[in-house]
Scaffold this active site. Sequence first.
Site, PDB file in Angstrom:
ATOM      1  N   LYS A  77       0.855  -1.188   0.000  1.00 17.77           N
ATOM      2  CA  LYS A  77       0.000   0.000   0.000  1.00 17.77           C
ATOM      3  C   LYS A  77       0.892   1.240   0.000  1.00 17.77           C
ATOM      4  O   LYS A  77       1.906   1.276   0.721  1.00 17.77           O
ATOM      5  CB  LYS A  77      -0.878  -0.037   1.256  1.00 17.77           C
ATOM      6  CG  LYS A  77      -1.904   1.101   1.354  1.00 17.77           C
ATOM      7  CD  LYS A  77      -2.698   0.979   2.651  1.00 17.77           C
ATOM      8  CE  LYS A  77      -3.865   1.935   2.717  1.00 17.77           C
ATOM      9  NZ  LYS A  77      -4.654   1.772   3.970  1.00 17.77           N
ATOM     10  N   SER A 152      -9.579   1.275   2.900  1.00 17.38           N
ATOM     11  CA  SER A 152      -8.807   2.082   1.983  1.00 17.38           C
ATOM     12  C   SER A 152      -7.700   1.309   1.252  1.00 17.38           C
ATOM     13  O   SER A 152      -7.194   1.788   0.236  1.00 17.38           O
ATOM     14  CB  SER A 152      -8.179   3.250   2.736  1.00 17.38           C
ATOM     15  OG  SER A 152      -7.300   2.762   3.736  1.00 17.38           O
ATOM     16  N   SER A 176      -9.552  -0.980   7.191  1.00 18.45           N
ATOM     17  CA  SER A 176      -8.997  -0.878   5.833  1.00 18.45           C
ATOM     18  C   SER A 176      -8.188  -2.068   5.348  1.00 18.45           C
ATOM     19  O   SER A 176      -7.783  -2.082   4.187  1.00 18.45           O
ATOM     20  CB  SER A 176      -8.149   0.378   5.706  1.00 18.45           C
ATOM     21  OG  SER A 176      -8.984   1.482   5.540  1.00 18.45           O
TER      22      SER A 176
HETATM   23  N1  GLN Z   1     -12.999   3.380   6.184  1.00 16.03           N
HETATM   24  C1  GLN Z   1     -12.485   3.894   7.419  1.00 16.03           C
HETATM   25  C2  GLN Z   1     -12.243   5.374   7.284  1.00 16.03           C
HETATM   26  O1  GLN Z   1     -12.606   5.911   6.303  1.00 16.03           O
HETATM   27  C3  GLN Z   1     -11.239   3.160   7.792  1.00 16.03           C
HETATM   28  C4  GLN Z   1     -10.037   3.658   7.103  1.00 16.03           C
HETATM   29  C5  GLN Z   1      -8.813   2.895   7.468  1.00 16.03           C
HETATM   30  O2  GLN Z   1      -8.859   1.870   8.146  1.00 16.03           O
HETATM   31  N2  GLN Z   1      -7.701   3.441   7.044  1.00 16.03           N
HETATM   32  O3  GLN Z   1     -11.720   5.998   8.138  1.00 16.03           O
END
Ligand code: GLN
Length: 483
Positions: A77, A152, A176
């Site tokens: 990532k 994400s 994420s």
């Molecule tokens: N979807 C969650 C957010 O928007 C989690 C994001 C993440 O784990 N980086 O914050």
Amino acid sequence: MIHQPIHTLADAYRRGDLTPTAVAEAYLARIDALDRRVRAYLTIVREQALAAARESERRWRAGTPRGPLDGAPIALKDVLCTRGVRTTAGSKILDTFVPPYDATVVERLRAAGAVILGKTNLDEFAMGSSTEHSGFHPTRNPWDLTRVPGGSSGGSAAAVAAGMAAGGFGTDTGGSIRQPAAFCGVVGMKPTYGRVSRYGVVALASSLDQVGPFAQDVTDAAHLLGAVAGHDRRDATSIPAPVPDYAAELAKGVAGLTLGLPDEYFIDGMDPDVERAVRAAIEVLKGLGARVESVSLPTTRHALAAYYVILPAEASSNLARYDGVKFGLRVSAHDLVGMESRTRAAGFGAEVKRRIMLGTYALSAGYYDAYYGKAQSVRTLVRREFAAAFARVDLIVAPTTPNVAFKLGEKEDPLSMYLNDVFTIPGNLSGITGVSVPCGFSVSGLPIGLQILGRPLDEARVLRAAYAYEQATSWRGRRPDLP
Ligand code: GLN
């Protein structure tokens, strides 16, 4: 060799049936052929990957491999800093940022002989659940190109699902890793907060962020986690506890373990296919000798709200460093404040700006106690409820997400996007560990994830339950059909 788990690649290298160079070339060719449609990658490091593969090949030939990851093609990532390779965090503001050092995770993967193929797409600064809100382009779900891969860390999940990497890494701040793993039909693990070093990881919310693996199967997840876990003096929150041999514990089974089933994780409005698949998975675990008890986690319904105060608060502070002075984009102006505000206006996307504003507001004098303080109290309750549940049960089993992968553009208002994380966020607020393992498909053929949560530092038991389930079912052999 594509879609072959890493542990079987290592066996083939040992026997001389495959070479790391041939495998790296096959993966790079597949990326060339497929990624125009999936768009999992932001940067591909072809020459570096081939050079690393040749080094690995020399070690296998000499009978001196560095372990099960030697020669394994990996996707990272794009929040993990890579020395000399652009690291964008999915944001225009870091479009040209080239870190002068490797994140600890990257350093450890290189030391283990892994072959890094490239850097994968994400929602800008890891804020999102769909990878639609990347500053560059959306990534698509390999099972259905009209749908999102989750987020994400959608790029890493999609790359592993599509056979464009044998394994990958992401970060999980609110789900994420687990959520995109569920949407893409791969294994994704969030380790305990502090288990894996955050040094060199572009920070979103520092009290929640944790790095973890994406894998084709649980055995690979155990190897990938084992390679990066462990104390790092460069991360003050890193836990100085020994790292067990996760792979060696996998076959211990679930007989005699007590699994907790939280009533609050089966909600109105969830996809009936998800509920059916998860309940069937629980029956499989029972059949393997696990006991199942119901547990109550009543603060679950407030966890999402608390997260969306705490996360923006920490993010607003972490993102203050992108001001055009030290790294990334600079839009010039007549004075310093003008330069900073123009740089931030041009460099950040809408969701990032929304969260910076929310977080700044929640932390401002007069609102701090009402919002930030209150959210921290809720966080304490969530943590206590998990601790109470784990005093009675060994593991908690639940769906990873309330629904399967949705269509690109389907969730336009931020709240409906945020709701996707109801089942993953409590695990981050409490700092515990959890995995998402494939547990079937919806009627429309989209993957579903079973979430298994464990006590802090109990990754070995979480993986062992996931492995027992995986071995008793046949989901792991299923791959998307991508001509
Ligand atoms: N979807 C969650 C957010 O928007 C989690 C994001 C993440 O784990 N980086 O914050």
